[in-house]
Write a protein that holds these residues in place. Structure first.
Motif, PDB file in Angstrom:
ATOM      1  N   ALA A 103       0.831  -1.204   0.000  1.00 37.24           N
ATOM      2  CA  ALA A 103       0.000   0.000   0.000  1.00 37.24           C
ATOM      3  C   ALA A 103       0.867   1.256   0.000  1.00 37.24           C
ATOM      4  CB  ALA A 103      -0.921  -0.029   1.224  1.00 37.24           C
ATOM      5  N   GLY A 104       1.992   1.154  -0.697  1.00 35.23           N
ATOM      6  CA  GLY A 104       2.913   2.289  -0.717  1.00 35.23           C
ATOM      7  C   GLY A 104       2.783   3.142  -1.966  1.00 35.23           C
ATOM      8  N   THR A 108      -1.974   7.969  -8.056  1.00 37.25           N
ATOM      9  CA  THR A 108      -2.205   9.246  -8.754  1.00 37.25           C
ATOM     10  C   THR A 108      -3.415   9.186  -9.678  1.00 37.25           C
ATOM     11  OG1 THR A 108      -0.378   8.511 -10.130  1.00 37.25           O
ATOM     12  CG2 THR A 108       0.042  10.398  -8.742  1.00 37.25           C
ATOM     13  N   GLN A 184       8.359   1.224   2.860  1.00 36.87           N
ATOM     14  CA  GLN A 184       9.206   0.840   1.729  1.00 36.87           C
ATOM     15  C   GLN A 184      10.297   1.879   1.459  1.00 36.87           C
ATOM     16  OE1 GLN A 184       5.954   1.476  -1.612  1.00 36.87           O
ATOM     17  NE2 GLN A 184       7.978   1.396  -2.517  1.00 36.87           N
ATOM     18  N   VAL A 240      -3.003  -3.296  -2.774  1.00 36.16           N
ATOM     19  CA  VAL A 240      -4.107  -2.807  -1.944  1.00 36.16           C
ATOM     20  C   VAL A 240      -5.351  -2.556  -2.799  1.00 36.16           C
ATOM     21  CG1 VAL A 240      -3.579  -0.314  -2.125  1.00 36.16           C
ATOM     22  CG2 VAL A 240      -4.644  -1.194  -0.059  1.00 36.16           C
ATOM     23  N   ASP A 241      -5.140  -2.466  -4.117  1.00 28.63           N
ATOM     24  CA  ASP A 241      -6.232  -1.943  -4.943  1.00 28.63           C
ATOM     25  C   ASP A 241      -7.042  -2.987  -5.695  1.00 28.63           C
ATOM     26  OD1 ASP A 241      -4.124  -2.565  -6.533  1.00 28.63           O
ATOM     27  OD2 ASP A 241      -3.825  -0.544  -7.342  1.00 28.63           O
ATOM     28  N   LYS A 392      -8.164   1.498 -10.041  1.00 26.78           N
ATOM     29  CA  LYS A 392      -6.993   2.229 -10.540  1.00 26.78           C
ATOM     30  C   LYS A 392      -7.338   3.669 -10.895  1.00 26.78           C
ATOM     31  CE  LYS A 392      -3.996  -1.245 -10.844  1.00 26.78           C
ATOM     32  NZ  LYS A 392      -2.856  -1.320  -9.951  1.00 26.78           N
TER      33      LYS A 392
HETATM   34  P1  UTP Z   1       0.237   0.786  -9.203  1.00 23.86           P
HETATM   35  O1  UTP Z   1       1.267   0.334 -10.151  1.00 23.86           O
HETATM   36  O2  UTP Z   1      -1.163   0.744  -9.668  1.00 23.86           O
HETATM   37  O3  UTP Z   1       0.623   2.238  -8.710  1.00 23.86           O
HETATM   38  O4  UTP Z   1       0.390  -0.062  -7.889  1.00 23.86           O
HETATM   39  P2  UTP Z   1      -0.120   3.274  -7.748  1.00 23.86           P
HETATM   40  O5  UTP Z   1       0.961   4.159  -7.233  1.00 23.86           O
HETATM   41  O6  UTP Z   1      -0.981   2.616  -6.720  1.00 23.86           O
HETATM   42  O7  UTP Z   1      -1.086   4.097  -8.692  1.00 23.86           O
HETATM   43  P3  UTP Z   1      -0.784   5.208  -9.805  1.00 23.86           P
HETATM   44  O8  UTP Z   1       0.002   4.507 -10.883  1.00 23.86           O
HETATM   45  O9  UTP Z   1      -0.009   6.310  -9.143  1.00 23.86           O
HETATM   46  O10 UTP Z   1      -2.142   5.637 -10.238  1.00 23.86           O
HETATM   47  C1  UTP Z   1      -0.017  -1.380  -7.767  1.00 23.86           C
HETATM   48  C2  UTP Z   1       0.094  -1.784  -6.302  1.00 23.86           C
HETATM   49  O11 UTP Z   1       1.432  -1.658  -5.859  1.00 23.86           O
HETATM   50  C3  UTP Z   1       1.514  -0.784  -4.752  1.00 23.86           C
HETATM   51  C4  UTP Z   1       0.277   0.076  -4.832  1.00 23.86           C
HETATM   52  O12 UTP Z   1      -0.042   0.611  -3.558  1.00 23.86           O
HETATM   53  C5  UTP Z   1      -0.741  -0.903  -5.364  1.00 23.86           C
HETATM   54  O13 UTP Z   1      -1.221  -1.738  -4.332  1.00 23.86           O
HETATM   55  N1  UTP Z   1       2.749   0.015  -4.844  1.00 23.86           N
HETATM   56  C6  UTP Z   1       3.074   0.662  -5.988  1.00 23.86           C
HETATM   57  C7  UTP Z   1       3.522   0.124  -3.720  1.00 23.86           C
HETATM   58  O14 UTP Z   1       3.209  -0.441  -2.647  1.00 23.86           O
HETATM   59  N2  UTP Z   1       4.649   0.888  -3.796  1.00 23.86           N
HETATM   60  C8  UTP Z   1       5.026   1.534  -4.921  1.00 23.86           C
HETATM   61  O15 UTP Z   1       6.081   2.222  -4.907  1.00 23.86           O
HETATM   62  C9  UTP Z   1       4.222   1.420  -6.058  1.00 23.86           C
END
Ligand code: UTP
Length: 414
Positions: A103-104, A108, A184, A240-241, A392
């Motif tokens: 969930a890091g 965006t 992280q 998380v999503d 997303k």
């Molecule tokens: P996404 O690749 O969809 O990225 O992450 P995001 O940051 O959530 O969304 P956008 O691209 O900015 O819209 C997929 C999963 O990986 C986690 C996200 O929280 C999500 O559960 N993730 C992503 C991390 O934990 N850390 C990160 O640095 C990037």
């Protein structure tokens, strides 16, 4: 402090990043000390290397891409299903499975003001995503009599808000000692000239280092150690999503164990040759994910004798790793990929710069790059409508609206 300042000054000069000290005199004493520590501990050499590689393209011709074997859950006989379930259940009941929610991310595209897990997808219950995920663990407890330890990876940016949210919601009724947060890693953002950005707070502007940063941060934060002391052998890692994520799945665990694999991943059938998802494959004989941007139209459209896409097992960020695999992967840093993003920063004259177009590079590691560390992994094809409802975008595809609909259909809520 004076000595530290001089050491920091020497370091930034050496790497052509002198501007990082341009706002130093405006900072509070506390921030001054923080900035100096950041500069003194930052691996400037690594940033230089990352910058050099920004415009180098990967030569896909060097890699041999082949299809990967998978097991289709819906084609398993009752006997096979039972066998896997029993193997998995035994280990779950013995406390050998833990789960991690990543969930890091910045979320965006969704544009929610706060960590994505705190977002309300609009169910009548108004349960935030974290609670939806917690429900699956509470259900597992009812079925298997065990509270599975839930690790939550946050980022430096959203950790405080995430922990506060859990506190305010009394951990959704889950035992507090079974919920463990860890932060992280992060990497500086740089402008197109390779200059490291200064954030609004006058410190180095850093961003989360991608979901692939999980392995290194599990090691650095003592999470692997913590898991071992709890007797954990297998770790499910998911995003998380996905509001239908099935984190405690005896079948996936049973399949990996039975096939003597150190990792397993879930796939759903790619919706069509053009869908923009990464698909599981073998790359130079190792398990991997080929991204939609890497795959040729011929490969994307190729079908087998049953008319199914040969490269059709979409990677949905639902993977299971043996603790030994995590230890092995965490010995090395995964490659970083650059992304050109919008960033707000302070220039060397002290002006706040914001832009409606991408203006800076961010570096991220991808979790699936870790698969190549392993010789093989089991792939379990599951049904999209049962296990994959991503959140997303704010609207349209993979939005709260589509996720809510899938969630309600699966849980038979009107
Ligand atoms: P996404 O690749 O969809 O990225 O992450 P995001 O940051 O959530 O969304 P956008 O691209 O900015 O819209 C997929 C999963 O990986 C986690 C996200 O929280 C999500 O559960 N993730 C992503 C991390 O934990 N850390 C990160 O640095 C990037």
């Amino acid at each position: 402090m004076e000595e530290k300042y001089l050491a920091a000054e020497e370091k930034v000069k050496k790497y052509g990043q002198d501007h990082l000290l341009s706002q130093y005199n405006k900072l509070t004493e506390e921030k001054k000390a923080q900035l100096l520590n950041e500069i003194l501990t930052l691996d400037f050499q690594q940033i230089e290397e990352l910058y050099k590689r920004i415009n180098t393209t990967v030569d896909f011709n060097n890699s041999k891409i082949e299809p990967i074997n998978y097991t289709d859950k819906s084609s398993l006989s009752e006997q096979e299903l039972k066998k896997y379930e029993e193997i998995g259940l035994k280990q779950i009941k013995e406390g050998k499975l833990a789960v991690v929610t990543m969930a890091g991310g910045q979320g965006t595209r969704l544009g929610h003001n706060g960590p994505k897990g705190t977002f309300d997808i609009g169910l009548d219950s108004h349960k935030p995503i974290f609670e939806i995920l917690c429900d699956t663990l509470k259900n597992a407890q009812k079925k298997y009599g065990i509270y599975v330890t839930w690790y939550i990876m946050t980022s430096a940016e959203n950790n405080g808000d995430t922990v506060k949210f859990f506190e305010e919601h009394n951990y959704f009724g889950y035992p507090k000692d079974k919920v463990i947060f860890f932060i992280q890693g992060k990497l500086p953002m740089i402008n197109p000239n390779g200059k490291i950005l200064i954030g609004k707070d006058g410190l180095i502007k850093q961003a989360a280092d991608g979901h692939g940063g999980i392995f290194l941060s599990m090691k650095k934060n003592g999470i692997i150690y913590d898991m071992k002391t709890r007797g954990v052998e297998w770790v499910f890692i998911g995003g998380v999503d996905n509001v239908l994520v099935n984190m405690v799945d005896p079948v996936l665990l049973g399949l990996a164990t039975d096939k003597k694999m150190l990792a397993a991943g879930k796939s759903v059938v790619k919706a069509g040759p053009q869908e923009k998802v990464g698909v599981f494959c073998k790359r130079n004989g190792k398990p991997s994910v080929v991204e939609y941007s890497e795959i040729s139209p011929e490969m994307a459209e190729a079908t087998d004798k049953n008319g199914e896409l040969i490269y059709g097992e979409s990677h949905i960020l639902c993977n299971l790793f043996h603790i030994e695999a995590i230890e092995k992967i965490s010995k090395n840093t995964l490659p970083y990929h650059s992304a050109f993003k919008k960033a707000e920063y302070i220039d060397e004259n002290g002006n706040l710069i914001s832009s409606d177009k991408p203006n800076a590079y961010k570096f991220e590691a991808f979790l699936f790059d870790a698969f190549e560390t392993l010789n093989d992994m089991a792939i379990l094809r599951v049904k999209r409508e049962e296990e994959f409802a991503p959140v997303k975008n704010a609207e349209g595809e993979d939005s709260p609206e589509t996720a809510r609909k899938l969630y309600k259909e699966f849980h038979k809520i009107k």
